[in-house]
Design a protein around this motif. Structure first.
Motif, PDB file in Angstrom:
ATOM      1  N   VAL A 103       0.826  -1.210   0.000  1.00 48.12           N
ATOM      2  CA  VAL A 103       0.000   0.000   0.000  1.00 48.12           C
ATOM      3  C   VAL A 103       0.860   1.260   0.000  1.00 48.12           C
ATOM      4  O   VAL A 103       0.564   2.224  -0.715  1.00 48.12           O
ATOM      5  N   ASP A 104       1.919   1.261   0.792  1.00 44.62           N
ATOM      6  CA  ASP A 104       2.762   2.456   0.890  1.00 44.62           C
ATOM      7  C   ASP A 104       3.462   2.737  -0.435  1.00 44.62           C
ATOM      8  O   ASP A 104       4.028   1.826  -1.057  1.00 44.62           O
ATOM      9  N   ALA A 105       3.425   3.970  -0.855  1.00 46.37           N
ATOM     10  CA  ALA A 105       4.150   4.371  -2.060  1.00 46.37           C
ATOM     11  C   ALA A 105       5.648   4.400  -1.761  1.00 46.37           C
ATOM     12  O   ALA A 105       6.056   4.849  -0.682  1.00 46.37           O
ATOM     13  N   PRO A 106       6.471   3.898  -2.679  1.00 42.93           N
ATOM     14  CA  PRO A 106       7.923   3.946  -2.435  1.00 42.93           C
ATOM     15  C   PRO A 106       8.386   5.379  -2.228  1.00 42.93           C
ATOM     16  O   PRO A 106       7.936   6.297  -2.918  1.00 42.93           O
ATOM     17  N   GLU A 107       9.259   5.570  -1.273  1.00 47.65           N
ATOM     18  CA  GLU A 107       9.788   6.900  -1.002  1.00 47.65           C
ATOM     19  C   GLU A 107      11.309   6.836  -0.956  1.00 47.65           C
ATOM     20  O   GLU A 107      11.891   5.771  -0.734  1.00 47.65           O
ATOM     21  N   PRO A 108      11.975   7.949  -1.194  1.00 42.45           N
ATOM     22  CA  PRO A 108      13.444   7.949  -1.085  1.00 42.45           C
ATOM     23  C   PRO A 108      13.879   7.517   0.307  1.00 42.45           C
ATOM     24  O   PRO A 108      13.193   7.784   1.298  1.00 42.45           O
ATOM     25  N   ILE A 109      15.002   6.836   0.376  1.00 44.04           N
ATOM     26  CA  ILE A 109      15.541   6.334   1.640  1.00 44.04           C
ATOM     27  C   ILE A 109      16.784   7.151   1.969  1.00 44.04           C
ATOM     28  O   ILE A 109      17.826   6.992   1.341  1.00 44.04           O
ATOM     29  N   ASP A 110      16.639   8.046   2.944  1.00 46.06           N
ATOM     30  CA  ASP A 110      17.710   8.987   3.275  1.00 46.06           C
ATOM     31  C   ASP A 110      18.600   8.385   4.356  1.00 46.06           C
ATOM     32  O   ASP A 110      18.295   8.470   5.547  1.00 46.06           O
ATOM     33  N   VAL A 111      19.696   7.763   3.943  1.00 49.59           N
ATOM     34  CA  VAL A 111      20.614   7.118   4.891  1.00 49.59           C
ATOM     35  C   VAL A 111      22.055   7.426   4.496  1.00 49.59           C
ATOM     36  O   VAL A 111      22.341   7.881   3.382  1.00 49.59           O
ATOM     37  N   ASP A 112      22.958   7.150   5.426  1.00 46.58           N
ATOM     38  CA  ASP A 112      24.385   7.360   5.194  1.00 46.58           C
ATOM     39  C   ASP A 112      25.135   6.053   4.949  1.00 46.58           C
ATOM     40  O   ASP A 112      26.317   6.079   4.597  1.00 46.58           O
ATOM     41  N   ALA A 113      24.460   4.929   5.175  1.00 42.86           N
ATOM     42  CA  ALA A 113      25.114   3.632   4.968  1.00 42.86           C
ATOM     43  C   ALA A 113      24.064   2.596   4.614  1.00 42.86           C
ATOM     44  O   ALA A 113      22.918   2.666   5.060  1.00 42.86           O
ATOM     45  N   VAL A 114      24.465   1.637   3.798  1.00 43.00           N
ATOM     46  CA  VAL A 114      23.602   0.525   3.398  1.00 43.00           C
ATOM     47  C   VAL A 114      24.333  -0.769   3.717  1.00 43.00           C
ATOM     48  O   VAL A 114      25.459  -0.987   3.257  1.00 43.00           O
TER      49      VAL A 114
END
Length: 679
Positions: free
Chosen positions: A217-228
């Motif tokens: 249901v949730d629309a994809p949104e940018p993922i604001d992070v400093d590490a993956v």
């Protein structure tokens, strides 16, 4: 303000303890309500009314104002209207429209909020309630029809829908609320909401349901992070392994993931691969991606905690993507727990975001794109006059040129001594050290051995034999090179060779090598160069024992579109005074192609200096032991030396930077403490 949204969120809850802080899609319900309001075009201000410190903190972090709700308005019998009226008084606000928004509805569409507000502002209604269109027939417990006559039940298409109040939001005139003291007055209208948005959370089962639905249901949104940080199996792969008859594993990965990781690194985002398995396949893939890997982890959560502390990272600004229950621990440590779509149900439920692409089919690339989308556009830099970037040249799936990672080649050459097992061991040395490729030499001895030398007697490890017999004894054929190609693929390495004659070019083309290497001795062999040019493959040209005039003629034949040049001095071993490393710059300026370094010295210093001068690739002979029999072993690197070379090259790459003068984050504290400014 014209429109105020009030979110009542008390700490008590009979059905689900601290329900308003329960996370759906990794976000507390109160924060989801606040975000929906902030995204609604017509809502000016959002306030959360609460009696709980944790809810207040989550609300502020989401961007809302907070009003402390008194105890007498916080009990189970207190109405939502009382909380809204108290918030209006506490703020001293006199909006035209007030919107009551409930945290118990996890999926509120900002567009529906604005539509409800618009109907009040336009005078269509005094109060608007969110409702789910339904054609359901209702019954009493005694079996009587509530909204229908059991004797006459028209078809669905013949009936107008009724609306079930779902409790998500109520928009109303503020003056009417003050006058009547409740939310329904004057002309009441219903704002329809779709069924996927209409679930209200009253019981634990409702919470589990919306958590399961959130990824869809949730629309994809940018993922604001400093590490993956990523798991490996099931994230970089489809969680399957292919095992050959000798027990060696191969896995399926997506090439697009490599570009995604490269974009992350370019954006300054740290990347780490973690795996409970200890598998050379994991190391090979991480090496190809150019990222660190931690393997054989019994407790990923503790290791992740330690890594975040060492790297100085805020866990709230870190993403971890997993697929199975052993990822739940590390996912709980970070602000952005992410799951692949086919992950274990518990992992999907714990995720703040669920990707649409499965592992091994672009999941990592999808995550990388969302992270990059959240990064701020780079600040414009002062114009700096720079030399044109040379290349890059694509060798297989790797770009070689200025600005790209140094392409490190472990030259096995003839150091395998005709022994396939020894060749495999040298391939392992290169892979374990972090090389991207290994190189061999390919000859047709009957053509390459001068006539006067063919019959000369040589002492060899296999006894006394003619020089021609010796050269034939150390050559690999189709079967050996097919096995070499397969093993290099398993170890994540490119492989190619220096052909010394035209039939050897044809041989290597049959093996479909990614590139061809011209040995320094072959720079003036124009017949060979024409055969190489005709393949259309990239060519790496060594320039040892050659004049600029000879190199000019070679370049005229080969062209420059797919050419990488290697500065070299063909002295074995190479003394420092003959290295002449500034020739790297000379070749770049003269031919306008990427230039690397092929070294034959003892030690590492000269090769590392070549990197600082702009060498885009480095080639060094490798051996298990410099004392082994053979002409090239003495000028070769042993395993530890090769490992140190690759390690130091990567450090130098980071240290070189981009040449733009700036104040770095680590300088800010000393600057604030030590900088003295006078006028």
């Amino acid at each position: 303000m014209r429109v105020l949204a009030v979110v009542p969120a008390r700490g008590g809850s009979a059905g689900v303890p601290l329900k308003n802080l329960a996370k759906v899609g990794g976000v507390p319900l109160v924060a989801r309500a606040v975000r929906a309001c902030l995204r609604a075009d017509l809502i000016d201000t959002v306030v959360v009314s609460t009696d709980h410190a944790g809810i207040a903190e989550a609300a502020r972090e989401a961007g809302a104002l907070v009003v402390d709700r008194p105890q007498e308005l916080s009990g189970a019998t207190a109405s939502s209207e009382s909380a809204v009226l108290h918030a209006l008084d506490a703020l001293g606000a006199d909006p035209e429209v007030v919107v009551l928004v409930q945290c118990t509805s996890a999926f509120i569409d900002p567009a529906d909020l604005s539509a409800a507000v618009r109907r009040v502002l336009d005078g269509e209604a005094d109060s608007v309630v969110s409702g789910l269109p339904t054609h359901e027939f209702l019954w009493t417990a005694a079996g009587a029809g509530v909204n229908h006559d059991p004797a006459f039940r028209p078809r669905r298409q013949d009936r107008e829908p009724q609306f079930r109040e779902n409790g998500a939001f109520y928009a109303m005139r503020a003056s009417g609320l003050r006058e009547h003291g409740h939310r329904f007055f004057g002309a009441v209208a219903v704002q329809p909401v779709p069924s996927r948005h209409a679930i209200e959370i009253d019981e634990p089962e409702d919470l589990e349901l919306v958590r399961a639905l959130a990824p869809f249901v949730d629309a994809p949104e940018p993922i604001d992070v400093d590490a993956v940080i990523t798991d490996f199996d099931g994230v970089h792969t489809d969680d399957r392994a292919y095992v050959d008859s000798e027990g060696r594993e191969m896995v399926l990965v997506s090439r697009s993931d490599g570009m995604g990781v490269a974009l992350l690194r370019k954006a300054g985002v740290k990347v780490l691969v973690m795996s409970t398995e200890q598998n050379p396949v994991v190391a090979a893939r991480a090496r190809k991606l150019g990222v660190p890997v931690l393997q054989g982890l019994a407790d990923k959560r503790t290791v992740l905690r330690d890594w975040l502390r060492i790297e100085g990272l805020d866990p709230a600004r870190v993403a971890y993507v997993g697929n199975d229950v052993n990822d739940l621990g590390p996912m709980a440590e970070v602000g952005w727990p992410v799951a692949v779509p086919d992950a274990h149900p518990r992992v999907r439920a714990a995720a703040r975001a669920v990707l649409t692409r499965p592992g091994g089919d672009g999941a990592v690339r999808e995550l990388c794109d969302r992270v990059v989308a959240a990064r701020p556009a780079p600040a414009p830099q002062p114009e700096v006059k720079a030399k044109p970037r040379l290349g890059p040249v694509a060798i297989g799936d790797v770009l070689v040129g200025d600005g790209e990672p140094v392409y490190v080649i472990g030259e096995i050459g003839i150091n395998h001594n005709g022994d396939l097992d020894l060749a495999r061991r040298l391939i392992d040395v290169a892979a374990d050290a972090g090389c991207q490729a290994v190189k061999f030499q390919k000859r047709t001895p009957a053509i390459c051995v001068p006539e006067e030398q063919k019959g000369q007697i040589r002492q060899t490890p296999w006894g006394e034999m003619t020089y021609l017999e010796y050269k034939e004894r150390t050559e690999f054929g189709h079967d050996e090179y097919r096995q070499i190609a397969k093993y290099c693929e398993e170890r994540g390495l490119h492989w190619f060779a220096s052909p010394w004659d035209v039939p050897s070019v044809e041989f290597l083309e049959e093996m479909d090598v990614v590139t061809h290497k011209v040995a320094s001795a072959s720079v003036a062999d124009h017949e060979l160069l024409r055969a190489l040019a005709a393949t259309g493959k990239p060519v790496i040209l060594s320039t040892g024992m050659s004049t600029l005039s000879e190199i000019d003629q070679a370049v005229e034949i080969l062209g420059t579109d797919k050419l990488v040049m290697m500065h070299a001095t063909s002295t074995y071993p190479l003394p420092p005074e003959e290295a002449n490393l500034r020739t790297i710059t000379t070749l770049k300026e003269r031919y306008g192609v990427p230039v690397g370094y092929s070294g034959h010295e003892r030690g590492l210093q000269i090769s590392l200096a070549a990197v600082t001068l702009g060498a885009v690739c480095v080639e060094r002979h490798i051996t298990l032991d410099r004392t082994m029999w053979g002409s090239d072993h003495a000028a070769s690197l042993e395993p530890a030396g090769l490992e140190h070379l690759v390690r130091d090259i990567r450090i130098i790459e980071q240290a070189l930077g981009d040449g733009v003068k700036r104040v770095f984050p680590g300088e800010e504290a000393p600057k604030a403490r030590l900088r003295r400014v006078t006028v």
